[in-house]
Motif scaffolding. Sequence first.
Motif, PDB file in Angstrom:
ATOM      1  N   VAL A  33      24.950  14.268   4.212  1.00  9.46           N
ATOM      2  CA  VAL A  33      25.120  14.799   3.005  1.00  9.46           C
ATOM      3  C   VAL A  33      23.419  15.171   2.554  1.00  9.46           C
ATOM      4  O   VAL A  33      23.458  16.174   1.738  1.00  9.46           O
ATOM      5  N   GLU A  34      22.810  14.449   2.767  1.00  8.31           N
ATOM      6  CA  GLU A  34      21.267  14.486   2.238  1.00  8.31           C
ATOM      7  C   GLU A  34      20.537  15.707   2.932  1.00  8.31           C
ATOM      8  O   GLU A  34      20.052  16.651   2.368  1.00  8.31           O
ATOM      9  N   LYS A  35      21.024  15.828   4.289  1.00  4.61           N
ATOM     10  CA  LYS A  35      20.606  17.015   5.000  1.00  4.61           C
ATOM     11  C   LYS A  35      21.347  18.434   4.296  1.00  4.61           C
ATOM     12  O   LYS A  35      20.358  19.630   4.396  1.00  4.61           O
ATOM     13  N   LEU A  36      22.212  18.295   3.709  1.00 10.95           N
ATOM     14  CA  LEU A  36      22.939  19.637   2.836  1.00 10.95           C
ATOM     15  C   LEU A  36      22.419  19.631   1.614  1.00 10.95           C
ATOM     16  O   LEU A  36      22.683  20.575   0.770  1.00 10.95           O
ATOM     17  N   GLY A  37      21.396  18.743   1.280  1.00 11.56           N
ATOM     18  CA  GLY A  37      20.638  18.830  -0.106  1.00 11.56           C
ATOM     19  C   GLY A  37      21.359  18.300  -1.219  1.00 11.56           C
ATOM     20  O   GLY A  37      21.010  18.562  -2.273  1.00 11.56           O
ATOM     21  N   SER A  38      22.223  17.559  -0.825  1.00  9.29           N
ATOM     22  CA  SER A  38      23.092  16.726  -2.057  1.00  9.29           C
ATOM     23  C   SER A  38      22.806  15.084  -1.842  1.00  9.29           C
ATOM     24  O   SER A  38      21.934  14.514  -0.901  1.00  9.29           O
ATOM     25  N   GLY A  71      30.475   4.828  -3.839  1.00 14.58           N
ATOM     26  CA  GLY A  71      30.789   3.981  -3.087  1.00 14.58           C
ATOM     27  C   GLY A  71      31.309   4.113  -1.636  1.00 14.58           C
ATOM     28  O   GLY A  71      31.456   5.420  -1.460  1.00 14.58           O
ATOM     29  N   ASP A  72      31.133   3.425  -0.760  1.00 10.51           N
ATOM     30  CA  ASP A  72      31.441   3.602   0.575  1.00 10.51           C
ATOM     31  C   ASP A  72      33.100   3.861   0.636  1.00 10.51           C
ATOM     32  O   ASP A  72      33.657   4.825   1.525  1.00 10.51           O
ATOM     33  N   LEU A  73      33.805   3.532  -0.055  1.00 11.63           N
ATOM     34  CA  LEU A  73      35.379   3.504  -0.040  1.00 11.63           C
ATOM     35  C   LEU A  73      35.762   5.029  -0.438  1.00 11.63           C
ATOM     36  O   LEU A  73      36.576   5.713  -0.087  1.00 11.63           O
ATOM     37  N   THR A  74      34.976   5.562  -1.098  1.00 12.71           N
ATOM     38  CA  THR A  74      35.066   7.141  -1.804  1.00 12.71           C
ATOM     39  C   THR A  74      34.771   7.782  -0.509  1.00 12.71           C
ATOM     40  O   THR A  74      35.478   8.758  -0.072  1.00 12.71           O
ATOM     41  N   LEU A  75      33.557   7.454   0.099  1.00 13.01           N
ATOM     42  CA  LEU A  75      33.190   8.441   1.296  1.00 13.01           C
ATOM     43  C   LEU A  75      34.289   8.394   2.377  1.00 13.01           C
ATOM     44  O   LEU A  75      34.435   9.206   3.180  1.00 13.01           O
ATOM     45  N   VAL A  76      34.910   7.083   2.641  1.00 15.88           N
ATOM     46  CA  VAL A  76      35.731   6.661   3.783  1.00 15.88           C
ATOM     47  C   VAL A  76      37.035   7.930   3.596  1.00 15.88           C
ATOM     48  O   VAL A  76      37.626   8.239   4.683  1.00 15.88           O
ATOM     49  N   ARG A  77      37.512   8.015   2.334  1.00 13.46           N
ATOM     50  CA  ARG A  77      38.456   9.007   2.181  1.00 13.46           C
ATOM     51  C   ARG A  77      38.124  10.339   2.569  1.00 13.46           C
ATOM     52  O   ARG A  77      39.046  11.007   3.375  1.00 13.46           O
ATOM     53  N   PHE A  78      36.933  10.943   2.524  1.00 15.50           N
ATOM     54  CA  PHE A  78      36.712  12.083   2.976  1.00 15.50           C
ATOM     55  C   PHE A  78      36.533  12.130   4.532  1.00 15.50           C
ATOM     56  O   PHE A  78      36.739  13.052   5.278  1.00 15.50           O
ATOM     57  N   LEU A  79      36.133  11.107   5.156  1.00 10.40           N
ATOM     58  CA  LEU A  79      35.883  10.797   6.469  1.00 10.40           C
ATOM     59  C   LEU A  79      37.353  10.671   7.160  1.00 10.40           C
ATOM     60  O   LEU A  79      37.427  11.581   8.363  1.00 10.40           O
ATOM     61  N   VAL A  80      38.400  10.114   6.577  1.00  6.45           N
ATOM     62  CA  VAL A  80      39.569   9.813   7.031  1.00  6.45           C
ATOM     63  C   VAL A  80      40.228  11.326   6.957  1.00  6.45           C
ATOM     64  O   VAL A  80      41.036  11.684   8.111  1.00  6.45           O
ATOM     65  N   ALA A  81      39.913  12.178   6.045  1.00 12.20           N
ATOM     66  CA  ALA A  81      40.454  13.502   5.932  1.00 12.20           C
ATOM     67  C   ALA A  81      40.055  14.431   7.207  1.00 12.20           C
ATOM     68  O   ALA A  81      40.495  15.475   7.083  1.00 12.20           O
ATOM     69  N   ARG A  82      38.883  14.153   7.376  1.00  6.99           N
ATOM     70  CA  ARG A  82      38.069  14.986   8.548  1.00  6.99           C
ATOM     71  C   ARG A  82      38.223  14.439  10.056  1.00  6.99           C
ATOM     72  O   ARG A  82      37.187  14.591  10.470  1.00  6.99           O
ATOM     73  N   SER A  83      39.273  13.326  10.249  1.00  8.08           N
ATOM     74  CA  SER A  83      39.190  12.773  11.286  1.00  8.08           C
ATOM     75  C   SER A  83      37.920  11.913  11.898  1.00  8.08           C
ATOM     76  O   SER A  83      37.489  11.908  12.902  1.00  8.08           O
ATOM     77  N   MET A  84      37.369  11.370  10.755  1.00 14.21           N
ATOM     78  CA  MET A  84      36.044  10.407  10.915  1.00 14.21           C
ATOM     79  C   MET A  84      34.984  11.301  11.608  1.00 14.21           C
ATOM     80  O   MET A  84      33.919  10.745  12.183  1.00 14.21           O
ATOM     81  N   ASP A  85      35.068  12.539  11.358  1.00 19.17           N
ATOM     82  CA  ASP A  85      33.866  13.436  11.713  1.00 19.17           C
ATOM     83  C   ASP A  85      32.896  13.357  10.551  1.00 19.17           C
ATOM     84  O   ASP A  85      32.986  14.018   9.522  1.00 19.17           O
ATOM     85  N   SER A  86      31.595  12.833  10.854  1.00 19.75           N
ATOM     86  CA  SER A  86      30.631  12.531   9.627  1.00 19.75           C
ATOM     87  C   SER A  86      30.276  14.032   9.265  1.00 19.75           C
ATOM     88  O   SER A  86      30.045  14.272   8.014  1.00 19.75           O
ATOM     89  N   ASP A  87      29.976  15.012  10.139  1.00 22.34           N
ATOM     90  CA  ASP A  87      29.314  16.309   9.569  1.00 22.34           C
ATOM     91  C   ASP A  87      30.307  17.077   8.772  1.00 22.34           C
ATOM     92  O   ASP A  87      30.054  17.759   7.738  1.00 22.34           O
ATOM     93  N   LYS A  88      31.724  17.115   9.398  1.00 18.09           N
ATOM     94  CA  LYS A  88      32.544  17.942   8.414  1.00 18.09           C
ATOM     95  C   LYS A  88      33.150  16.983   7.092  1.00 18.09           C
ATOM     96  O   LYS A  88      33.229  17.859   6.059  1.00 18.09           O
ATOM     97  N   ALA A  89      32.921  15.933   7.156  1.00 21.40           N
ATOM     98  CA  ALA A  89      33.013  15.055   6.011  1.00 21.40           C
ATOM     99  C   ALA A  89      32.285  15.379   4.955  1.00 21.40           C
ATOM    100  O   ALA A  89      32.451  15.547   3.603  1.00 21.40           O
ATOM    101  N   ALA A  90      30.894  15.301   5.330  1.00 16.22           N
ATOM    102  CA  ALA A  90      29.889  15.534   4.541  1.00 16.22           C
ATOM    103  C   ALA A  90      30.071  16.801   3.984  1.00 16.22           C
ATOM    104  O   ALA A  90      29.609  16.980   2.619  1.00 16.22           O
ATOM    105  N   LYS A  91      30.373  18.105   4.591  1.00 20.11           N
ATOM    106  CA  LYS A  91      30.556  19.300   4.194  1.00 20.11           C
ATOM    107  C   LYS A  91      31.468  19.519   3.079  1.00 20.11           C
ATOM    108  O   LYS A  91      31.354  19.914   2.160  1.00 20.11           O
ATOM    109  N   MET A  92      32.726  18.696   3.335  1.00 23.60           N
ATOM    110  CA  MET A  92      33.656  18.601   2.379  1.00 23.60           C
ATOM    111  C   MET A  92      33.244  18.003   1.042  1.00 23.60           C
ATOM    112  O   MET A  92      33.643  18.272  -0.054  1.00 23.60           O
ATOM    113  N   PHE A  93      32.425  16.600   1.258  1.00 24.03           N
ATOM    114  CA  PHE A  93      32.066  16.281   0.155  1.00 24.03           C
ATOM    115  C   PHE A  93      31.312  17.027  -0.865  1.00 24.03           C
ATOM    116  O   PHE A  93      31.362  16.949  -1.791  1.00 24.03           O
TER     117      PHE A  93
END
Length: 275
Positions: A16-21, A27-49
């Motif tokens: 997310v920081e690399k994307l300028g945000s 919190g962690d649990l909010t980020l986990v929702r995005f990760l689950v939605a993107r099959s635990m792919d950190s880069d895709k979850a970051a883009k979605m976030f």
Amino acid sequence: MERNQEIAVIQMRKSVEKLGSSTEKHGDLTLVRFLVARSMDSDKAAKMFVQWQKWRAGFVPLGFIPDSEIPDELEARKIYLQDLSRVGYPVLIIKANKHFPSSDHLQFKSISLFSFLFSFFISCTPFNLNRPIGRPSRGKFVVHLLDKTIASSFKGREIGNEKLVGILDLQQIAFKNIDARGLITGFQFLQAYYPERLAKLFILNMPWFFVSVWRMVSRFLEKATLEKVVIVTNDDERKDLIKEIGEETLPEEYGGRAKLVALQDVKLSHFLWDE
């Protein structure tokens, strides 16, 4: 959290920081929702976030949608917000027979169901969720009802992993109530901007003519979303509905002991829209 989730969250924060945000306020649990939605792919979850952050800033600049911006939608009294289910999820009920699509939608009175579905299919994509179809208040109303439903489960503050249970009641609907575009838009809001917020959706009293509409709508749903939809068709499935939600929360007309409570009648004193 499990160890693999902890590692994924750390990686996602860096992405997310690399994307300028920034994820500083979340919190962690909010980020986990995005990760689950993107099959635990950190880069895709970051883009979605980051996309969610930009959308939220532009579409919900106040941080919430006040009642004053959606008076017509609230006046219809078609959305009900009950207490928490057995596992602590707020229960949102939609009475489809009180919903009327905006005037720019095709009218069933003048065309057949098949013609409507064909015309709808070739004209409705792609969706732009920042420009809701129909009245501008429709998109704001979706955000309002989702935000308020989720907030009703807060115990002092948001944790990040709160979910909701929905009931879509199709009892006594007519062609004039069908809003396939609106239904798809609602699901797309959930998938794009409220990842992993939906625990389950029960669809009740589906008439024969809505089956084709649902087949069309379901084409726009992700597999994970479809798996959370239960079309209740028999007594055993109704018993499961009652068991899962609980008689104390479920309204009497669905086999419970509670009274229906309109969305606007639910007061959340710790949120601005109820001041």
